[in-house]
Design an enzyme around this catalytic site. Structure first.
Site, PDB file in Angstrom:
ATOM      1  N   SER A  36       6.049  -6.931   8.436  1.00 35.92           N
ATOM      2  CA  SER A  36       4.728  -6.311   8.212  1.00 35.92           C
ATOM      3  C   SER A  36       4.344  -6.543   6.451  1.00 35.92           C
ATOM      4  CB  SER A  36       4.710  -4.691   8.684  1.00 35.92           C
ATOM      5  OG  SER A  36       4.953  -4.742   9.883  1.00 35.92           O
ATOM      6  N   HIS A  40       4.894  -2.170   3.470  1.00 39.68           N
ATOM      7  CA  HIS A  40       3.583  -2.701   3.518  1.00 39.68           C
ATOM      8  C   HIS A  40       2.816  -2.516   2.244  1.00 39.68           C
ATOM      9  CE1 HIS A  40       2.924  -1.491   7.951  1.00 39.68           C
ATOM     10  NE2 HIS A  40       4.080  -2.080   7.767  1.00 39.68           N
TER      11      HIS A  40
END
Length: 288
Positions: free
Chosen positions: A192, A238
């Site tokens: 991610s 992230h």
């Protein structure tokens, strides 16, 4: 006076009176290529074609025969590691995941694990980006690989292979740096961070090319909301990947043409060094 016949340089058994206008070697009809003046041999024509300026991507990369090859390879690597996880179980998650922690054993001695264990475990800052949860259904890897294809493939076409791969890997390292700084004791896995770097880069290039940014911004906002509301998701990774990828993309998209290569790779190197420095500082805090 008749022109003296000589043997073709590629076919000694064939006589000819024609020579290549570039290298002056004798050539038979099979070896002739029409030129603006006279004929040229196939080798000279081939050299001329290779010397021509090759088409470039928007970011200055070389246009490849398969413009999404790196994206395919990255997806293949992630899936291969996931299948290996199914075979080996949690052992692979422990061996490749990202974490750094220190404590004391029964004798009072300090014991460190993960990246904090020493230089031999620093591989985790990159390998953690290729490991995913083994839950069923495999939503973690499925969502990440779909995002990688939807976002990564168009971006690879824009950047070219080498710039795209650098963006992906350095974004992954930036995500790992944020994890080590903000949540070092949590075993963090997944692509991610790198994919959020691709999100940021896509937004920058859509802005640079004056495309409608509303779809990518809406998708990015949704992913950011999910990062902070869904349990078990590393918003730190992230955020780090998004920041790193966005900074790299600014250098790739807005580098001046006369110094484009220097600025682009200099930006990648700067974000890479910053990620390593932040990771080192974070690990030092854990071990102190």
């Amino acid at each position: 006076m008749d022109q003296q016949l000589v043997s073709c340089y590629r076919h000694p058994d064939r006589e000819t009176g024609i020579s290549c206008t570039r290298c002056d070697r004798p050539i038979c009809p099979e070896c002739m290529v029409n030129a603006s003046v006279g004929f040229q041999c196939r080798e000279c024509v081939g050299r001329e074609a290779r010397a021509r300026v090759q088409p470039r991507t928007v970011a200055g990369g070389t246009v490849a025969a398969d413009p999404v090859l790196i994206t395919k390879i990255l997806i293949g690597l992630n899936i291969a590691v996931f299948l290996l996880e199914l075979r080996l179980g949690d052992r692979l998650l422990r061996d490749l995941g990202l974490y750094a922690a220190c404590g004391t054993d029964v004798t009072g001695q300090q014991v460190c694990v993960g990246v904090a264990h020493g230089p031999d475990d620093w591989y985790r800052v990159l390998t953690s980006a290729f490991v995913h949860e083994r839950a069923f259904p495999p939503a973690h890897i499925l969502f990440n690989m779909l995002s990688l294809w939807w976002i990564g493939a168009p971006l690879e076409r824009l950047l070219g292979r080498s710039r795209y791969l650098a963006l992906y890997l350095v974004s992954a390292l930036a995500g790992s740096a944020a994890v080590l700084l903000l949540a070092p004791d949590v075993n963090t896995i997944g692509a991610s961070g790198a994919i959020f770097g691709l999100f940021g880069a896509t937004a920058i290039f859509m802005r640079r090319l004056r495309y409608d940014m509303r779809p990518i911004l809406a998708l990015l906002v949704l992913n950011i909301i999910f990062s902070f509301t869904w349990s078990g998701i590393s918003w730190q990774g992230h955020a780090g990947g998004l920041i790193g990828g966005t900074l790299i993309a600014v250098g790739l998209a807005y580098a001046p043409r006369d110094r484009r290569t220097l600025v682009q790779w200099g930006t990648c190197a700067a974000v890479l060094v910053a990620s390593v420095v932040v990771s080192a500082i974070a690990v030092a805090q854990v071990t102190s």
